[in-house]
Write a protein that holds these residues in place. Structure first.
Motif, short mmCIF file in Angstrom:
data_model
loop_
_atom_site.label_atom_id
_atom_site.label_comp_id
_atom_site.label_asym_id
_atom_site.label_seq_id
_atom_site.Cartn_x
_atom_site.Cartn_y
_atom_site.Cartn_z
N GLY A 95 -26.97 -49.53 43.55
CA GLY A 95 -25.66 -50.10 43.65
C GLY A 95 -24.80 -48.98 43.08
N SER A 96 -23.46 -49.11 43.98
CA SER A 96 -22.46 -48.21 43.33
C SER A 96 -21.13 -48.95 43.36
N TRP A 97 -20.32 -48.80 42.43
CA TRP A 97 -19.16 -49.35 42.44
C TRP A 97 -17.97 -48.71 42.39
N GLY A 98 -18.01 -47.26 42.52
CA GLY A 98 -16.92 -46.43 42.40
C GLY A 98 -17.21 -45.11 42.76
N PHE A 99 -16.59 -43.76 42.68
CA PHE A 99 -16.72 -42.72 42.97
C PHE A 99 -17.11 -41.56 41.73
N GLY A 100 -16.80 -42.20 40.57
CA GLY A 100 -17.09 -41.59 39.36
C GLY A 100 -18.56 -41.27 39.05
N ASN A 101 -18.64 -40.33 38.18
CA ASN A 101 -20.13 -39.80 37.68
C ASN A 101 -20.69 -40.89 37.03
N PHE A 102 -20.30 -42.09 36.72
CA PHE A 102 -20.93 -42.95 36.06
C PHE A 102 -20.74 -44.44 36.90
N ASP A 103 -20.43 -44.34 38.11
CA ASP A 103 -20.08 -45.46 38.77
C ASP A 103 -21.33 -45.74 39.71
N ASN A 104 -22.33 -45.98 39.40
CA ASN A 104 -23.61 -46.36 40.09
C ASN A 104 -24.88 -46.50 39.16
N ASP A 105 -25.92 -47.46 39.63
CA ASP A 105 -26.99 -47.71 38.81
C ASP A 105 -27.83 -46.75 38.19
N THR A 106 -27.90 -45.65 38.98
CA THR A 106 -28.65 -44.46 38.41
C THR A 106 -27.93 -43.96 37.24
N ALA A 107 -26.63 -43.76 37.38
CA ALA A 107 -25.85 -43.28 36.10
C ALA A 107 -25.99 -44.29 35.03
N ALA A 108 -25.84 -45.44 35.25
CA ALA A 108 -26.06 -46.60 34.05
C ALA A 108 -27.30 -46.36 33.59
N ASP A 109 -28.47 -46.23 34.41
CA ASP A 109 -29.78 -45.90 33.71
C ASP A 109 -30.07 -44.81 32.83
N HIS A 110 -29.09 -43.64 33.33
CA HIS A 110 -29.21 -42.28 32.72
C HIS A 110 -28.38 -42.48 31.43
N LEU A 111 -27.31 -43.22 31.37
CA LEU A 111 -26.79 -43.29 30.10
C LEU A 111 -27.42 -44.19 29.01
N SER A 112 -28.14 -45.20 29.80
CA SER A 112 -28.79 -46.16 28.71
C SER A 112 -30.04 -45.50 28.20
N ILE A 113 -30.67 -44.50 28.79
CA ILE A 113 -31.41 -43.68 28.35
C ILE A 113 -31.07 -42.72 27.11
#
Length: 125
Positions: free
Chosen positions: A2-20
């Motif tokens: 899932g993606s909701w924008g174009f920023g580095n943290f605007d998708n599911d993978t980035a959210a998973d990475h940040l949560s880790i």
């Protein structure tokens, strides 16, 4: 993904990475706070690293990113009480200047208060 924008943290993978990343910071604090209080003394590694981790966590939580992990507010409040109790008990031996002790303590209180506010905000969402 899932993606909701174009920023580095605007998708599911980035959210998973940040949560880790934030979970690792949080796990370190959890372990330090559950361990020997001597390790939280101001001249010990965790006595310095815990406030650093808390500041990193609350600053990330202030950003509009998905994936930041924070504890329940009651846990954060307990950490503040426990950490400051150790600090108050041991700092006198390390810093002679009352002004320096008061200034550093004010920074620690602000750090814990901002962290606690972030945890409360997350819990309310």
């Amino acid at each position: 993904m899932g993606s909701w924008g174009f920023g580095n943290f605007d998708n599911d993978t980035a959210a998973d990475h940040l949560s880790i990343i934030t979970k690792r910071l949080l796990d370190e604090v959890t372990e330090a706070m559950a361990g020997d209080p001597v390790e939280l003394e101001p001249d010990e590694y965790w006595g310095v690293a815990v406030p650093c981790n808390l500041e990193l966590l609350y600053r990330l939580a202030e950003l509009p990113y998905v994936g930041v992990c924070l504890p329940e507010p009651d846990v954060a409040a307990d950490w503040k009480r426990r950490y400051l109790a150790v600090w108050d008990e041991t700092i006198g031996e390390l810093v002679e200047s009352a002004e320096a002790r008061e200034s550093r303590r004010a920074v620690l209180v602000e750090t814990f208060d901002r962290f606690l506010a972030a945890a409360r905000h997350e819990a309310a969402d």
